[in-house]
Design a protein around this motif. Structure first.
Motif, PDB file in Angstrom:
ATOM      1  N   LEU A  22     -19.632  -2.137   7.587  1.00 46.06           N
ATOM      2  CA  LEU A  22     -18.651  -1.224   8.182  1.00 46.06           C
ATOM      3  C   LEU A  22     -18.655  -1.347   9.700  1.00 46.06           C
ATOM      4  CD1 LEU A  22     -16.547   0.975   7.773  1.00 46.06           C
ATOM      5  CD2 LEU A  22     -18.395   2.658   7.829  1.00 46.06           C
ATOM      6  N   GLY A  23     -19.846  -1.442  10.266  1.00 48.56           N
ATOM      7  CA  GLY A  23     -19.935  -1.610  11.719  1.00 48.56           C
ATOM      8  C   GLY A  23     -19.290  -2.904  12.179  1.00 48.56           C
ATOM      9  N   GLY A  24     -19.485  -3.968  11.419  1.00 51.27           N
ATOM     10  CA  GLY A  24     -18.863  -5.245  11.764  1.00 51.27           C
ATOM     11  C   GLY A  24     -17.356  -5.194  11.631  1.00 51.27           C
ATOM     12  N   ALA A  25     -16.868  -4.508  10.601  1.00 49.75           N
ATOM     13  CA  ALA A  25     -15.430  -4.418  10.365  1.00 49.75           C
ATOM     14  C   ALA A  25     -14.724  -3.561  11.404  1.00 49.75           C
ATOM     15  CB  ALA A  25     -15.168  -3.856   8.970  1.00 49.75           C
ATOM     16  N   THR A  26     -15.440  -2.579  11.950  1.00 47.72           N
ATOM     17  CA  THR A  26     -14.828  -1.660  12.914  1.00 47.72           C
ATOM     18  C   THR A  26     -15.271  -1.939  14.352  1.00 47.72           C
ATOM     19  OG1 THR A  26     -16.591  -0.036  12.596  1.00 47.72           O
ATOM     20  CG2 THR A  26     -14.629   0.176  11.193  1.00 47.72           C
ATOM     21  N   ASP A  27     -15.986  -3.037  14.538  1.00 52.14           N
ATOM     22  CA  ASP A  27     -16.520  -3.396  15.866  1.00 52.14           C
ATOM     23  C   ASP A  27     -17.403  -2.291  16.446  1.00 52.14           C
ATOM     24  OD1 ASP A  27     -15.381  -5.947  15.935  1.00 52.14           O
ATOM     25  OD2 ASP A  27     -13.494  -5.165  16.730  1.00 52.14           O
ATOM     26  N   ASP A  28     -18.129  -1.597  15.580  1.00 50.96           N
ATOM     27  CA  ASP A  28     -19.066  -0.561  16.006  1.00 50.96           C
ATOM     28  C   ASP A  28     -20.463  -1.191  16.016  1.00 50.96           C
ATOM     29  OD1 ASP A  28     -20.788   1.608  16.325  1.00 50.96           O
ATOM     30  OD2 ASP A  28     -19.616   2.920  14.995  1.00 50.96           O
ATOM     31  N   GLU A  29     -20.868  -1.669  17.185  1.00 45.34           N
ATOM     32  CA  GLU A  29     -22.135  -2.383  17.298  1.00 45.34           C
ATOM     33  C   GLU A  29     -23.335  -1.501  16.968  1.00 45.34           C
ATOM     34  OE1 GLU A  29     -22.295  -4.209  21.151  1.00 45.34           O
ATOM     35  OE2 GLU A  29     -20.576  -5.506  20.723  1.00 45.34           O
ATOM     36  N   GLN A  30     -23.258  -0.227  17.311  1.00 41.12           N
ATOM     37  CA  GLN A  30     -24.363   0.679  17.030  1.00 41.12           C
ATOM     38  C   GLN A  30     -24.550   0.859  15.526  1.00 41.12           C
ATOM     39  OE1 GLN A  30     -24.216   4.513  18.926  1.00 41.12           O
ATOM     40  NE2 GLN A  30     -26.043   5.246  17.899  1.00 41.12           N
TER      41      GLN A  30
END
Length: 60
Positions: A22-30
């Protein structure tokens, strides 16, 4: 190792994979980093449980 520990570790690993994706798909590095950390934590716990199991088996 108890069945509950196995399930808990697997659930934590699965949740970590989902967070990482999910972080990768939404560019949420944290979130992606948290997911990787969750997976690592679950793998370390699993390794510790495997050592305990091996010790118990060797003691028989």
């Amino acid at each position: 190792m108890g069945l509950g520990d196995k399930i808990s570790n697997k659930a934590e690993e699965s949740l970590g994979k989902a967070k990482e994706a999910l972080g990768g798909a939404t560019d949420d590095e944290q979130m992606e980093a948290e997911g990787k950390a969750d997976q690592t934590s679950a793998n370390v716990k699993q390794a510790g449980e495997n050592v305990k199991d091996a010790w118990k088996d060797a003691s028989k």
